[in-house]
Design an enzyme around this catalytic site. Structure first.
Site, PDB file in Angstrom:
ATOM      1  N   GLU A  35     -12.414   1.242  17.083  1.00  0.00           N
ATOM      2  CA  GLU A  35     -13.594   2.090  17.243  1.00  0.00           C
ATOM      3  C   GLU A  35     -13.303   3.503  16.753  1.00  0.00           C
ATOM      4  O   GLU A  35     -14.126   4.127  16.076  1.00  0.00           O
ATOM      5  CB  GLU A  35     -14.043   2.155  18.714  1.00  0.00           C
ATOM      6  CG  GLU A  35     -14.628   0.865  19.264  1.00  0.00           C
ATOM      7  CD  GLU A  35     -13.575  -0.213  19.507  1.00  0.00           C
ATOM      8  OE1 GLU A  35     -12.408   0.166  19.807  1.00  0.00           O
ATOM      9  OE2 GLU A  35     -13.896  -1.417  19.381  1.00  0.00           O
ATOM     10  N   GLU A  36     -12.122   4.011  17.110  1.00  0.00           N
ATOM     11  CA  GLU A  36     -11.777   5.364  16.678  1.00  0.00           C
ATOM     12  C   GLU A  36     -11.674   5.428  15.151  1.00  0.00           C
ATOM     13  O   GLU A  36     -12.104   6.393  14.520  1.00  0.00           O
ATOM     14  CB  GLU A  36     -10.451   5.797  17.321  1.00  0.00           C
ATOM     15  CG  GLU A  36     -10.601   6.104  18.792  1.00  0.00           C
ATOM     16  CD  GLU A  36      -9.261   6.225  19.508  1.00  0.00           C
ATOM     17  OE1 GLU A  36      -9.017   7.280  20.098  1.00  0.00           O
ATOM     18  OE2 GLU A  36      -8.459   5.264  19.455  1.00  0.00           O
ATOM     19  N   TYR A  37     -11.118   4.348  14.574  1.00  0.00           N
ATOM     20  CA  TYR A  37     -11.005   4.277  13.116  1.00  0.00           C
ATOM     21  C   TYR A  37     -12.404   4.280  12.488  1.00  0.00           C
ATOM     22  O   TYR A  37     -12.690   5.033  11.563  1.00  0.00           O
ATOM     23  CB  TYR A  37     -10.237   3.020  12.728  1.00  0.00           C
ATOM     24  CG  TYR A  37     -10.101   2.814  11.233  1.00  0.00           C
ATOM     25  CD1 TYR A  37      -9.042   3.398  10.533  1.00  0.00           C
ATOM     26  CD2 TYR A  37     -11.022   2.043  10.524  1.00  0.00           C
ATOM     27  CE1 TYR A  37      -8.917   3.227   9.168  1.00  0.00           C
ATOM     28  CE2 TYR A  37     -10.907   1.871   9.153  1.00  0.00           C
ATOM     29  CZ  TYR A  37      -9.847   2.461   8.479  1.00  0.00           C
ATOM     30  OH  TYR A  37      -9.736   2.284   7.130  1.00  0.00           O
ATOM     31  N   GLU A 117      15.747 -10.854  -2.660  1.00  0.00           N
ATOM     32  CA  GLU A 117      14.459 -10.659  -1.980  1.00  0.00           C
ATOM     33  C   GLU A 117      13.569 -11.864  -2.218  1.00  0.00           C
ATOM     34  O   GLU A 117      13.835 -12.665  -3.106  1.00  0.00           O
ATOM     35  CB  GLU A 117      13.789  -9.373  -2.498  1.00  0.00           C
ATOM     36  CG  GLU A 117      13.560  -9.380  -4.001  1.00  0.00           C
ATOM     37  CD  GLU A 117      13.085  -8.031  -4.549  1.00  0.00           C
ATOM     38  OE1 GLU A 117      13.848  -7.061  -4.482  1.00  0.00           O
ATOM     39  OE2 GLU A 117      11.948  -7.983  -5.049  1.00  0.00           O
ATOM     40  N   LYS A 119      10.696 -14.331  -3.504  1.00  0.00           N
ATOM     41  CA  LYS A 119       9.828 -14.424  -4.683  1.00  0.00           C
ATOM     42  C   LYS A 119       8.467 -14.875  -4.167  1.00  0.00           C
ATOM     43  O   LYS A 119       8.316 -15.981  -3.663  1.00  0.00           O
ATOM     44  CB  LYS A 119      10.380 -15.424  -5.696  1.00  0.00           C
ATOM     45  CG  LYS A 119       9.526 -15.496  -6.955  1.00  0.00           C
ATOM     46  CD  LYS A 119      10.198 -16.308  -8.045  1.00  0.00           C
ATOM     47  CE  LYS A 119       9.472 -16.167  -9.374  1.00  0.00           C
ATOM     48  NZ  LYS A 119       8.041 -16.482  -9.319  1.00  0.00           N
ATOM     49  N   ARG A 140      -0.871  -8.611 -15.178  1.00  0.00           N
ATOM     50  CA  ARG A 140       0.243  -8.691 -16.101  1.00  0.00           C
ATOM     51  C   ARG A 140      -0.237  -9.109 -17.493  1.00  0.00           C
ATOM     52  O   ARG A 140       0.276  -8.638 -18.498  1.00  0.00           O
ATOM     53  CB  ARG A 140       1.245  -9.708 -15.568  1.00  0.00           C
ATOM     54  CG  ARG A 140       2.336 -10.050 -16.537  1.00  0.00           C
ATOM     55  CD  ARG A 140       3.429 -10.842 -15.845  1.00  0.00           C
ATOM     56  NE  ARG A 140       4.465 -11.178 -16.814  1.00  0.00           N
ATOM     57  CZ  ARG A 140       4.484 -12.304 -17.513  1.00  0.00           C
ATOM     58  NH1 ARG A 140       3.534 -13.198 -17.341  1.00  0.00           N
ATOM     59  NH2 ARG A 140       5.438 -12.528 -18.380  1.00  0.00           N
ATOM     60  N   GLU A 178       3.069  -7.853  -6.244  1.00  0.00           N
ATOM     61  CA  GLU A 178       2.371  -9.130  -6.235  1.00  0.00           C
ATOM     62  C   GLU A 178       1.101  -9.029  -5.397  1.00  0.00           C
ATOM     63  O   GLU A 178       1.135  -8.548  -4.264  1.00  0.00           O
ATOM     64  CB  GLU A 178       3.336 -10.153  -5.610  1.00  0.00           C
ATOM     65  CG  GLU A 178       3.197 -11.543  -6.120  1.00  0.00           C
ATOM     66  CD  GLU A 178       3.729 -11.734  -7.548  1.00  0.00           C
ATOM     67  OE1 GLU A 178       4.245 -10.773  -8.155  1.00  0.00           O
ATOM     68  OE2 GLU A 178       3.588 -12.860  -8.050  1.00  0.00           O
ATOM     69  N   LYS A 318      14.613 -20.636  -7.711  1.00  0.00           N
ATOM     70  CA  LYS A 318      13.458 -21.347  -7.161  1.00  0.00           C
ATOM     71  C   LYS A 318      13.836 -22.269  -6.010  1.00  0.00           C
ATOM     72  O   LYS A 318      14.890 -22.903  -6.034  1.00  0.00           O
ATOM     73  CB  LYS A 318      12.818 -22.190  -8.268  1.00  0.00           C
ATOM     74  CG  LYS A 318      12.216 -21.384  -9.392  1.00  0.00           C
ATOM     75  CD  LYS A 318      10.943 -20.708  -8.930  1.00  0.00           C
ATOM     76  CE  LYS A 318      10.115 -20.153 -10.071  1.00  0.00           C
ATOM     77  NZ  LYS A 318       9.544 -21.153 -10.946  1.00  0.00           N
TER      78      LYS A 318
HETATM   79  S1  IVH Z   1      10.785  -8.818 -10.290  1.00  0.00           S
HETATM   80  C1  IVH Z   1      10.878  -8.567 -15.229  1.00  0.00           C
HETATM   81  N1  IVH Z   1      10.465  -9.534  -7.826  1.00  0.00           N
HETATM   82  O1  IVH Z   1       7.591 -13.520 -10.466  1.00  0.00           O
HETATM   83  C2  IVH Z   1      10.118  -9.132 -14.109  1.00  0.00           C
HETATM   84  N2  IVH Z   1       9.083 -10.535  -9.451  1.00  0.00           N
HETATM   85  O2  IVH Z   1       8.429 -15.122 -12.815  1.00  0.00           O
HETATM   86  C3  IVH Z   1      10.625  -8.573 -12.836  1.00  0.00           C
HETATM   87  N3  IVH Z   1       7.502 -12.145  -8.524  1.00  0.00           N
HETATM   88  O3  IVH Z   1       5.877 -11.824 -12.976  1.00  0.00           O
HETATM   89  C4  IVH Z   1       9.985  -9.270 -11.747  1.00  0.00           C
HETATM   90  N4  IVH Z   1       8.091 -11.917  -6.430  1.00  0.00           N
HETATM   91  O4  IVH Z   1       4.895 -11.778 -10.640  1.00  0.00           O
HETATM   92  C5  IVH Z   1      10.049  -9.696  -9.086  1.00  0.00           C
HETATM   93  N5  IVH Z   1      10.321 -10.038  -5.562  1.00  0.00           N
HETATM   94  C6  IVH Z   1       9.889 -10.214  -6.833  1.00  0.00           C
HETATM   95  C7  IVH Z   1       8.855 -11.100  -7.161  1.00  0.00           C
HETATM   96  C8  IVH Z   1       8.496 -11.244  -8.487  1.00  0.00           C
HETATM   97  C9  IVH Z   1       7.277 -12.545  -7.262  1.00  0.00           C
HETATM   98  C10 IVH Z   1       6.768 -12.693  -9.703  1.00  0.00           C
HETATM   99  C11 IVH Z   1       6.281 -11.642 -10.620  1.00  0.00           C
HETATM  100  C12 IVH Z   1       6.822 -11.995 -11.974  1.00  0.00           C
HETATM  101  C13 IVH Z   1       7.189 -13.403 -11.799  1.00  0.00           C
HETATM  102  C14 IVH Z   1       8.285 -13.775 -12.758  1.00  0.00           C
END
Ligand code: IVH
Length: 669
Positions: A35-37, A117, A119, A140, A178, A318
């Site tokens: 509500e405040e927001y 990290e 994906k 992209r 992403e 992957k």
């Molecule tokens: S780094 C030079 N980090 O994966 C590209 N990409 O297959 C550097 N993606 O087009 C990408 N998570 O859309 C990076 N933690 C992450 C990612 C990530 C998803 C996607 C991104 C990229 C694709 C490449």
């Protein structure tokens, strides 16, 4: 208010709203109420209405409401957005590490620092910030040329419209990351789409892409999109020295960044992270398709450089894919415990997520229609966590013309009785079908059906398992010797069960119709049928036409009643119950109640019931209850200490009775 004051106030409000947005959408940790927001937003909207010249493109009020466009403009990426080299297993990950060292001229046992990290399985996007403000967003595209999706990306709530922190913030920054949809939001979105008769998305990635690449940003705004930053493009100002620090900088500026992440000394630690994330992938709110392993030092990035397609300093490791294509060889039918017959697709075996899949449930015939799937089709098969494999969609390009339609089942695959449609499902009509006998008994004995105490699910299971009950009628042929052998049964419980069975042998017609378990016939329909046919024999003889003439009986119901009685086994089962002494009460013609159409008034306290109960009794007999006495009143019921209504009734000469007489009238005394 002067323009100057208004400008200051607008700025202040925007700063505040931005901060609370960040707390809510990025940190998931709001510090004010909704509500405040809303109140802050309202103030800003008001102010901008008064002084439209103050509206800025990065104002939080501008997130939605942009008009649809003709097409997308093209944006050139100043630094190409490359793709990543892939690894599918641990060996290929180790090979990446070895390759990196060779290229850098390092010894094979040297230790390279990596950032590992998640994906994210979404759509990559680049967002330009000038002087800390959101200015341009693009997809992209082919890596060099992308599409301008600025108004669409502006609607993403977790994306800052301005940097959270002003000190030392880069004057120009391209943030890359992403665009995503959470798995839960994806499920919800698909359900909505299906409800509206639209085509659902195959996976969260497609949903994110489909939602972002909308010419009408208002559609995008209605989709629960999210943004996670994983890197940067061009930057003015002093660039951090490592990828780890780049992510930390992005976090300080107010972005969601790739988490969980790990700074790894050497590839072994990255492998550990890889295994851990794959194991836990189901617990994340986003769909992950692997991890990305990046060399940490940006100085080494320079040295390693890129190939035409991808940088040498990063690797996409992957996870095992959860979606694969396969072909439907045939469709068979499965009967569930309630008699529901589900189509199951037999597939050319494929390995999905580490398991070989050769069958997938098609759930029901609405699903078969929705997917527009046929035998021989190439389909996308999905397996997530421990759920049964599903068919996500048909790949229409693979159709050859030789496909065959999937026909609804005519018969139950277990007992070969007729199958009838019930909503989206087909059901076996045989009440004694082995696949569903336990459920039939349970329903038959339930409180609202035959009300046989002591014959619940557990007992039903035991009776079927031990072979004491092979059809529904067998429950009336149980003997004490057999029952005593059942685990948990003693003299007392056996006697109780047999007595309960005995007591159930004289049911009303409505109860019996409901209990016997005809598909599509619930309690209400059972009552309608009982009132119409008055005896079991009449119902048994009913034709489709006759059934269809009854108000409250639709085509599906009528068909399943006819199919039910066509099934010899059902008629025999009921006969067998009759031979055991079961007699169904005939439904008597209800005689007109003396209260039908009459107006009744109560005065004074009733001793045997409440006013509400009395009212319900009158109404059940077709009368109405009024609060005051008039010439229209037919009857006044007088209790203890009656009020003025009593005298008025006397004056008007209306019939007056006491509580006892009333009870007799309604058949309760
Ligand atoms: S780094 C030079 N980090 O994966 C590209 N990409 O297959 C550097 N993606 O087009 C990408 N998570 O859309 C990076 N933690 C992450 C990612 C990530 C998803 C996607 C991104 C990229 C694709 C490449």
């Amino acid at each position: 208010m002067t323009l100057e004051d208004a400008k200051k106030l607008a700025e202040k409000l925007r700063e505040e709203i931005n901060y609370h947005n960040y707390r809510y959408y990025v940190l998931n940790d709001p510090v004010i109420s909704d509500e405040e927001y809303d109140e802050l937003m309202r103030q800003l909207i008001e102010l901008e209405k008064q002084f439209p010249e103050l509206i800025t493109p990065d104002s939080p009020t501008q997130r939605v409401g942009a008009p649809p466009r003709e097409g997308f403009e093209t944006v050139t990426h100043s630094v190409p957005m490359l793709s990543l080299q892939d690894a599918r297993n641990e060996d290929e990950i180790r090979e990446f590490d070895a390759r990196t060292k060779r290229f850098l001229g390092l010894e094979p046992d040297a230790v390279v620092e990596y950032v590992a990290e998640p994906k994210f399985d979404g759509l990559s996007c680049e967002i330009v910030y000038r002087e800390g403000r959101f200015t341009l967003a693009s997809t992209r595209g082919d890596g060099v040329l992308g599409e301008d999706v600025t108004p669409n990306v502006r609607t993403i709530r977790s994306l800052p419209m301005r940097f959270l922190k002003k000190e030392n913030a880069p004057p120009y920054l391209e943030v890359r990351g992403e665009v995503l949809i959470k798995r839960r939001d994806f499920e919800k979105l698909n359900q909505e789409l299906i409800k509206r008769g639209e085509k659902p998305f195959a996976n969260p990635r497609n949903a994110a892409a489909g939602s972002l690449r909308q010419l009408d940003p208002n559609v995008t705004a209605s989709r629960p999109l999210d943004f996670v930053a994983w890197g940067i493009g061009l930057m003015e100002g002093e660039r951090p020295k490592s990828h780890w620090k780049v992510l930390a900088m992005l976090e300080e500026l107010g972005f969601k960044t790739s988490t969980p992440r790990r700074l790894c000394r050497g590839i072994a630690e990255a492998l550990e992270f890889y295994r851990k994330l794959e194991e836990e992938r189901d617990s994340f709110e986003y769909e992950l398709d692997g991890i990305v392993i990046k060399v940490n030092s940006l100085e080494l990035w320079e040295k390693l450089g890129t190939t035409a397609r991808s940088p040498r300093w990063a690797l996409a490791a992957k996870f095992k894919p959860r979606q694969k294509t396969s072909r439907i060889i045939d469709v068979v039918y499965n009967v569930g415990r309630t008699g529901t017959i589900t189509p199951v697709a037999l597939l050319e075996p494929v390995e999905v997520g580490g398991v070989t899949v050769s069958r997938a449930s098609l759930h029901n015939f609405d699903e078969v229609e929705r997917l527009d799937v046929q035998i021989g089709d190439t389909v996308l098969v999905q397996r997530a966590g421990d759920v049964i494999p599903q068919i996500v969609m048909v790949i229409p390009e693979k159709r050859t013309g030789k496909e065959k339609p999937i026909l609804p089942p005519k018969q139950c695959p277990v007992c070969s009785a007729q199958a009838v449609r019930e909503g989206a499902y087909y059901k076996c009509v045989n009440i004694s079908c082995p696949a569903k006998l336990v459920q039939s008994i349970k329903h038959f004995a339930s409180r609202r059906a035959m009300d046989i105490e002591g014959l619940g699910g557990k007992t039903a299971e035991l009776l079927v398992e031990k072979g004491l009950v092979k059809d529904l009628a067998d429950v009336y042929y149980l003997n004490p010797q057999d029952l005593l052998k059942l685990p948990g049964f003693a003299n007392k419980s056996v006697q109780n069960l047999l007595e309960a069975l005995e007591r159930s042998k004289n049911p009303s017609l409505a109860r019996f119709i409901y209990a016997i378990g005809i598909p599509n016939v619930g309690e209400y329909t059972a009552q309608v049928l009982a009132r119409h046919f008055r005896s079991w024999e009449n119902l048994e003889k009913a034709s489709l036409t006759e059934l269809l003439e009854i108000k409250g009986v639709g085509l599906e119901t009528a068909r399943s009643i006819v199919s039910f009685f066509q099934e010899t086994r059902n008629r025999e089962t009921v006969e067998k119950m009759f031979r055991a002494g079961l007699t169904v009460q005939e439904e008597k013609e209800k005689k007109e109640s003396p209260l039908a159409g009459k107006t009744v008034v109560f005065t004074g306290a009733l001793s045997s019931m409440t006013r509400d109960e009395a009212k319900a009794l009158v109404e059940a007999q077709g009368g109405t209850v009024s609060n005051s006495v008039s010439r229209k009143t037919d009857l006044v019921v007088v209790g203890e200490n009656p009020g003025s209504k009593y005298q008025r009734a006397q004056q008007l000469g209306i019939k007056i009775i006491n509580e006892e007489e009333f009870l007799k009238l309604v058949g309760k005394a």
